[in-house]
Design an enzyme around this catalytic site. Sequence first.
Site, mmCIF file in Angstrom:
data_model
loop_
_atom_site.group_PDB
_atom_site.id
_atom_site.type_symbol
_atom_site.label_atom_id
_atom_site.label_comp_id
_atom_site.label_asym_id
_atom_site.label_seq_id
_atom_site.Cartn_x
_atom_site.Cartn_y
_atom_site.Cartn_z
ATOM 1 N N ASN A 60 4.617 -0.510 8.448
ATOM 2 C CA ASN A 60 5.840 0.205 8.112
ATOM 3 C C ASN A 60 5.624 1.699 7.929
ATOM 4 O OD1 ASN A 60 8.667 0.444 6.944
ATOM 5 N ND2 ASN A 60 7.432 1.054 5.163
ATOM 6 N N THR B 296 0.832 -1.200 0.000
ATOM 7 C CA THR B 296 0.000 0.000 0.000
ATOM 8 C C THR B 296 0.866 1.250 0.000
ATOM 9 O OG1 THR B 296 -0.186 0.324 2.403
ATOM 10 C CG2 THR B 296 -1.665 -1.294 1.368
ATOM 11 N N LYS C 101 6.594 6.280 19.163
ATOM 12 C CA LYS C 101 7.242 4.972 19.037
ATOM 13 C C LYS C 101 7.342 4.276 20.399
ATOM 14 C CE LYS C 101 8.009 4.861 14.590
ATOM 15 N NZ LYS C 101 7.320 3.871 13.718
ATOM 16 N N THR D 1 17.562 4.679 3.557
ATOM 17 C CA THR D 1 16.314 4.816 2.803
ATOM 18 C C THR D 1 16.180 6.289 2.399
ATOM 19 O OG1 THR D 1 14.960 5.363 4.724
ATOM 20 C CG2 THR D 1 15.301 3.015 4.251
ATOM 21 N N ASP E 184 -4.151 5.776 2.575
ATOM 22 C CA ASP E 184 -3.730 6.719 3.598
ATOM 23 C C ASP E 184 -4.067 6.045 4.925
ATOM 24 O OD1 ASP E 184 -3.487 8.666 5.526
ATOM 25 O OD2 ASP E 184 -4.708 10.158 4.494
ATOM 26 N N TYR F 77 7.937 12.084 17.968
ATOM 27 C CA TYR F 77 8.168 10.841 17.231
ATOM 28 C C TYR F 77 8.606 9.758 18.212
ATOM 29 C CZ TYR F 77 10.311 7.538 13.945
ATOM 30 O OH TYR F 77 10.656 6.412 13.243
ATOM 31 N N SER G 46 9.150 -0.102 14.640
ATOM 32 C CA SER G 46 9.371 0.927 15.639
ATOM 33 C C SER G 46 10.644 1.671 15.265
ATOM 34 C CB SER G 46 9.450 0.296 17.032
ATOM 35 O OG SER G 46 9.665 1.267 18.019
#
Length: 276
Positions: A83, A32, A152, A183, A56, A148, A134
């Site tokens: 993810n 997705t 997490k 990434t 979304d 953030y 995480s």
Amino acid sequence: MRTWFITGGTPGGFGLVYAEAALEQGDQVVLTARRPSELREWAEEYGDRVLVLQLDVTDAAQVRAAVKTAEERFGGIDVLVNNAGRGWFGSVEGSPDETVRRTFDLNLFAVVEVIRAVLPGMRSRGDGWIVNMSSVAGLVGAPGFGYYSAAKFALEGLSETLREEVEPFGVRVLLVEPGGFRTKAYASFQAEPVDETVDAYLPLVEGVKAAFVDQNGKQAGDPVRGVRAVISAMNAPVPPRRIVLGNFGYDTVVAMHENALVELRENEKLSRSADF
């Protein structure tokens, strides 16, 4: 053959790497993304073994519809990889309310929605894996990125409890805590403004942003090797409850636990004095 449902499939991230690893071992994948057109050419190579869906994850109705479509197409979801996620810069005191809510909506509440949509099918079949992405920041606080970290940290607690609740139904839960991986996660930070409302924290927050921008493309972590480590953990005779990915992440988390243990023991008398 297992069916994987993976959120956050934007090219250049962990989601696509998970998808390719699953396909390499003969499985089928539902991947997705907010912009599925970016995955169209990639998906063509795999034919009917891949289903790309627009999603979304902060839209609960879209989540339920995507899971239903995946189950109708492949008959069920065997592995869920949560993810999708990201963070925004800001101090705890000075982050705008909108940023705080957006951070939790994406990194925590969206995960809850996906889990709730997928779990009924897993429970009815008596089998399944939930892999929650995480972060090392979910175990060790990150100044300038506090919300953030908070989201997490919450995901960590949620996953620990979820693991105990779903184990009787044959469903397993794995927490994955990457450090810095190569990434495209840092790629957008250069153009992103610092929306900090308390001037006293501007040097801190701007320094954090500069560090992320400087690290882009230089991160030590290899996403392909990271995903291989996750799959190896899932296939272990006794799978771990969590896996930290990368040398920096491993050293940071070990040091945190060792320091915490020292502090606990130094204050043992105080702790034990609180009982009747």
